[in-house]
Design a protein around this motif. Structure first.
Motif, PDB file in Angstrom:
ATOM      1  N   ARG A 102     -26.734  59.377 -55.381  1.00 14.21           N
ATOM      2  CA  ARG A 102     -27.608  58.612 -56.254  1.00 14.21           C
ATOM      3  C   ARG A 102     -27.309  58.938 -57.721  1.00 14.21           C
ATOM      4  O   ARG A 102     -27.116  60.103 -58.084  1.00 14.21           O
ATOM      5  CB  ARG A 102     -29.068  58.957 -55.950  1.00 14.21           C
ATOM      6  CG  ARG A 102     -30.075  58.220 -56.819  1.00 14.21           C
ATOM      7  CD  ARG A 102     -31.474  58.776 -56.664  1.00 14.21           C
ATOM      8  NE  ARG A 102     -32.437  58.043 -57.476  1.00 14.21           N
ATOM      9  CZ  ARG A 102     -33.634  58.494 -57.808  1.00 14.21           C
ATOM     10  NH1 ARG A 102     -34.031  59.696 -57.400  1.00 14.21           N
ATOM     11  NH2 ARG A 102     -34.455  57.755 -58.536  1.00 14.21           N
ATOM     12  N   ALA A 104     -29.200  58.107 -61.168  1.00 14.96           N
ATOM     13  CA  ALA A 104     -30.368  57.551 -61.858  1.00 14.96           C
ATOM     14  C   ALA A 104     -30.204  57.752 -63.358  1.00 14.96           C
ATOM     15  O   ALA A 104     -29.888  58.851 -63.809  1.00 14.96           O
ATOM     16  CB  ALA A 104     -31.646  58.220 -61.365  1.00 14.96           C
ATOM     17  N   ARG A 117     -28.119  44.719 -69.127  1.00 15.82           N
ATOM     18  CA  ARG A 117     -28.315  43.824 -67.987  1.00 15.82           C
ATOM     19  C   ARG A 117     -27.896  42.385 -68.279  1.00 15.82           C
ATOM     20  O   ARG A 117     -27.393  41.693 -67.396  1.00 15.82           O
ATOM     21  CB  ARG A 117     -29.774  43.867 -67.544  1.00 15.82           C
ATOM     22  CG  ARG A 117     -30.132  45.151 -66.794  1.00 15.82           C
ATOM     23  CD  ARG A 117     -31.572  45.162 -66.366  1.00 15.82           C
ATOM     24  NE  ARG A 117     -31.832  46.275 -65.432  1.00 15.82           N
ATOM     25  CZ  ARG A 117     -33.032  46.767 -65.176  1.00 15.82           C
ATOM     26  NH1 ARG A 117     -34.106  46.244 -65.761  1.00 15.82           N
ATOM     27  NH2 ARG A 117     -33.180  47.771 -64.332  1.00 15.82           N
ATOM     28  N   LEU A 129     -23.580  49.107 -62.921  1.00 19.68           N
ATOM     29  CA  LEU A 129     -24.954  48.781 -62.557  1.00 19.68           C
ATOM     30  C   LEU A 129     -25.027  48.071 -61.214  1.00 19.68           C
ATOM     31  O   LEU A 129     -26.055  48.117 -60.536  1.00 19.68           O
ATOM     32  CB  LEU A 129     -25.595  47.916 -63.643  1.00 19.68           C
ATOM     33  CG  LEU A 129     -25.933  48.639 -64.947  1.00 19.68           C
ATOM     34  CD1 LEU A 129     -26.447  47.655 -65.976  1.00 19.68           C
ATOM     35  CD2 LEU A 129     -26.964  49.733 -64.695  1.00 19.68           C
ATOM     36  N   PRO A 132     -24.406  50.303 -55.684  1.00 16.53           N
ATOM     37  CA  PRO A 132     -25.684  50.570 -54.998  1.00 16.53           C
ATOM     38  C   PRO A 132     -26.219  51.981 -55.222  1.00 16.53           C
ATOM     39  O   PRO A 132     -27.399  52.230 -54.984  1.00 16.53           O
ATOM     40  CB  PRO A 132     -25.348  50.330 -53.520  1.00 16.53           C
ATOM     41  CG  PRO A 132     -23.859  50.442 -53.423  1.00 16.53           C
ATOM     42  CD  PRO A 132     -23.335  49.950 -54.728  1.00 16.53           C
ATOM     43  N   ARG A 133     -25.394  52.903 -55.678  1.00 10.16           N
ATOM     44  CA  ARG A 133     -25.875  54.263 -55.966  1.00 10.16           C
ATOM     45  C   ARG A 133     -26.631  54.343 -57.280  1.00 10.16           C
ATOM     46  O   ARG A 133     -27.377  55.297 -57.515  1.00 10.16           O
ATOM     47  CB  ARG A 133     -24.682  55.228 -56.031  1.00 10.16           C
ATOM     48  CG  ARG A 133     -23.884  55.360 -54.746  1.00 10.16           C
ATOM     49  CD  ARG A 133     -22.622  56.178 -55.011  1.00 10.16           C
ATOM     50  NE  ARG A 133     -21.760  55.502 -55.978  1.00 10.16           N
ATOM     51  CZ  ARG A 133     -20.791  56.098 -56.685  1.00 10.16           C
ATOM     52  NH1 ARG A 133     -20.589  57.397 -56.539  1.00 10.16           N
ATOM     53  NH2 ARG A 133     -20.058  55.398 -57.526  1.00 10.16           N
ATOM     54  N   GLU A 135     -29.105  53.258 -60.533  1.00  7.10           N
ATOM     55  CA  GLU A 135     -30.362  52.600 -60.880  1.00  7.10           C
ATOM     56  C   GLU A 135     -30.784  53.029 -62.275  1.00  7.10           C
ATOM     57  O   GLU A 135     -30.470  54.138 -62.724  1.00  7.10           O
ATOM     58  CB  GLU A 135     -31.467  52.939 -59.887  1.00  7.10           C
ATOM     59  CG  GLU A 135     -31.852  54.409 -59.865  1.00  7.10           C
ATOM     60  CD  GLU A 135     -33.025  54.685 -58.940  1.00  7.10           C
ATOM     61  OE1 GLU A 135     -34.106  54.106 -59.155  1.00  7.10           O
ATOM     62  OE2 GLU A 135     -32.837  55.482 -57.998  1.00  7.10           O
ATOM     63  N   VAL A 137     -34.036  53.800 -64.580  1.00  6.64           N
ATOM     64  CA  VAL A 137     -35.463  54.120 -64.567  1.00  6.64           C
ATOM     65  C   VAL A 137     -35.973  53.957 -65.998  1.00  6.64           C
ATOM     66  O   VAL A 137     -35.550  54.690 -66.887  1.00  6.64           O
ATOM     67  CB  VAL A 137     -35.709  55.564 -64.085  1.00  6.64           C
ATOM     68  CG1 VAL A 137     -37.202  55.875 -64.099  1.00  6.64           C
ATOM     69  CG2 VAL A 137     -35.118  55.771 -62.688  1.00  6.64           C
TER      70      VAL A 137
END
Length: 238
Positions: A102, A104, A117, A129, A132-133, A135, A137
């Motif tokens: 992951r 983050a 984005r 981005l 899938p690992r 993200e 926050v």
């Protein structure tokens, strides 16, 4: 006509200007470079990225030295927290490395998240981005480390110019004993804290040791001109 900071044809072009929760944030284009300015203070641009990449690599190296597996397969891949999205160099570098699980990224400025984005910075970070690992926050890092129940194997913090040169006054608590105790709580056994700084800080090294961090050291990062950047490293207590 695009807004610029000067009338000169060589002046930076302002692509977006917003009033965020911590003041004004501006995205500019200067030649081929994209620049982020906060409250009139230059934060970063897309010119290099070696410091941001070295921050992530230094954390991975310290994990290996501490006996934590950072290879794909085997035990669960280590989880990484990146404090500060910036122009995306740390995220992109981490996502290109299959050793991480992951990833983050904690970012408090909605404008910066939007620029990645669906704005000009997407050209740099879109692939990372989409991993899938990874993200994002949306949170203030100081509040996040104090309140979250998530845990990580490595914390890579790059939200200021260093422990003694913060972007906003409230960030100073992150480098104080209480903030370092919060960071230590997030770290799994053998986990690593890595803090980027524009200059070395022996006082911060001592604060890390007093907070129980082990194997505290500082790595220099050569830059094109001036004093090298550094990464402060420590293995969490326990």
């Amino acid at each position: 006509m695009p807004l610029t900071t000067h009338d000169s044809p060589d002046a930076p072009e302002v692509l977006d200007r917003r009033e965020g929760p911590y003041g004004e944030v501006v995205l500019r284009r200067h030649g081929t470079l994209l620049q982020i300015i906060a409250n009139g203070c230059f934060l970063m641009d897309t010119s290099d990225g070696r410091s941001e990449r070295r921050l992530v690599d230094a954390a991975a190296g310290a994990l290996t030295a501490a006996g934590k597996n950072t290879g794909p397969g085997g035990r669960t891949a280590p989880h990484l927290l990146i404090g500060g999205l910036g122009v995306g160099f740390s995220l992109v570098h981490a996502a290109a490395d299959p050793r991480w699980g992951r990833i983050a990224v904690v970012e408090r400025e909605p404008a910066i998240i939007d620029w990645h984005r669906a704005g000009p910075l997407a050209a740099l970070s879109a692939e990372a981005l989409a991993d899938p690992r990874a993200e994002i926050v949306r949170a203030d890092l100081v509040e996040y480390v104090r309140e979250t129940s998530d845990t990580y194997d490595a914390l890579c913090l790059d939200i200021d110019n260093g422990p003694g040169w913060t972007v906003t006054e409230g960030n100073g608590g992150l480098y104080a004993p209480s903030g370092l105790a919060d960071c230590a709580r997030l770290l799994r056994p053998g986990g690593v804290l890595a803090v980027w700084s524009a200059q070395p800080s022996p006082d911060f090294e001592e604060t890390l040791r007093n907070a129980g961090f082990q194997h505290v050291r500082t790595e220099e990062i050569p830059v094109a001109r001036g004093v090298p950047d550094v990464v402060h490293l420590g293995v969490g207590p326990g």
